[in-house]
Design a protein around this motif. Structure first.
Motif, PDB file in Angstrom:
ATOM      1  N   UNK A 187       0.825  -1.219  -0.079  1.00 29.98           N
ATOM      2  CA  UNK A 187      -0.091   0.037   0.141  1.00 29.98           C
ATOM      3  C   UNK A 187       0.890   1.237   0.182  1.00 29.98           C
ATOM      4  N   UNK A 188       2.120   1.037   0.168  1.00 30.35           N
ATOM      5  CA  UNK A 188       3.121   2.411   0.168  1.00 30.35           C
ATOM      6  C   UNK A 188       3.051   2.823  -1.375  1.00 30.35           C
ATOM      7  N   UNK A 189       3.370   4.230  -1.557  1.00 28.93           N
ATOM      8  CA  UNK A 189       3.234   4.867  -2.870  1.00 28.93           C
ATOM      9  C   UNK A 189       4.678   4.373  -3.559  1.00 28.93           C
ATOM     10  N   UNK A 190       4.620   4.058  -4.800  1.00 26.67           N
ATOM     11  CA  UNK A 190       5.803   3.893  -5.554  1.00 26.67           C
ATOM     12  C   UNK A 190       7.015   4.704  -5.252  1.00 26.67           C
ATOM     13  N   UNK A 191       8.091   4.573  -5.272  1.00 24.21           N
ATOM     14  CA  UNK A 191       9.252   5.478  -5.015  1.00 24.21           C
ATOM     15  C   UNK A 191       9.234   5.866  -3.571  1.00 24.21           C
ATOM     16  N   UNK A 192       8.498   5.419  -2.494  1.00 23.30           N
ATOM     17  CA  UNK A 192       8.717   5.979  -1.032  1.00 23.30           C
ATOM     18  C   UNK A 192      10.066   5.437  -0.776  1.00 23.30           C
ATOM     19  N   UNK A 193      11.049   6.174   0.159  1.00 25.79           N
ATOM     20  CA  UNK A 193      12.153   5.861   0.339  1.00 25.79           C
ATOM     21  C   UNK A 193      11.885   4.980   1.829  1.00 25.79           C
ATOM     22  N   UNK A 194      12.452   3.830   1.950  1.00 20.42           N
ATOM     23  CA  UNK A 194      12.102   3.164   3.250  1.00 20.42           C
ATOM     24  C   UNK A 194      13.304   3.463   4.312  1.00 20.42           C
ATOM     25  N   UNK A 195      14.670   3.471   3.842  1.00 16.95           N
ATOM     26  CA  UNK A 195      15.606   3.959   4.645  1.00 16.95           C
ATOM     27  C   UNK A 195      16.755   4.580   3.600  1.00 16.95           C
ATOM     28  N   UNK A 196      17.441   5.647   4.327  1.00 13.44           N
ATOM     29  CA  UNK A 196      18.718   6.033   3.657  1.00 13.44           C
ATOM     30  C   UNK A 196      19.766   5.552   4.306  1.00 13.44           C
TER      31      UNK A 196
END
Length: 173
Positions: free
Chosen positions: A109-118
């Motif tokens: 359900x997260x939006x495409x391109x969501x940064x999970x961790x940097x």
């Protein structure tokens, strides 16, 4: 030697796309014939050799199974030689723990391109610049540039992508 059956404790598959090499070391006259070996645990896969270049473009997918989150992904770059042993052109290592921790999160359900961790470059990794673990097309992925160690110059660009493996149903057991 028989191939071990990984399915007992396999967490999933890791697709490693070896994209390209940048400013690799010269090991022949004015160039090299580079290839990359990727190791994870007992597994070892190799890209094709690209002749006479210091900036090869492989864009090659290598798929490994993951059984231990503490096992680093290791890369070794070599120059292919016909009449002698292949020359080392550096190595790099990737700690897979942050990537595998992101895989375990419920990201549906997260939006495409969501940064999970940097992840920032530090002494524990070979990153040249910040690398983001991203949710894209229903999968966890990470693009990175690695500085090769034990060599005068060279970088490798690669991408990781997680592939879930369905576990057999335990119904009727």
């Amino acid at each position: 030697m028989e191939m071990e059956n990984p399915t007992g404790n396999m967490m999933g598959l890791l697709r490693v796309t070896i994209k390209r090499g940048i400013d690799l070391a010269i090991r022949d006259v004015n160039a090299s014939d580079p290839y990359v070996i990727v190791r994870l645990g007992h597994q070892k896969l190799k890209t094709r050799v690209i002749k006479k270049t210091l900036n090869p473009e492989w864009n090659e997918d290598l798929t490994l199974y993951v059984t231990d989150a503490n096992e680093p992904l290791k890369l070794f770059v070599y120059d292919h030689d016909t009449l002698s042993l292949d020359d080392k052109m550096g190595d790099a290592e990737v700690d897979l723990k942050p990537f595998l921790e992101s895989v375990k999160m419920d990201l549906e359900g997260m939006a495409d391109g969501t940064i999970v961790t940097s992840l920032k470059p530090d002494r524990r990794n070979c990153f040249i610049e910040e690398s983001n673990i991203v949710w894209m097309n229903g999968k966890v992925g990470q693009n990175m540039f690695l500085r090769l160690r034990n060599v005068e110059s060279g970088e490798i660009e690669l991408e990781l992508q997680w592939i879930d493996v369905p576990t057999p149903s335990l119904q009727g057991a």
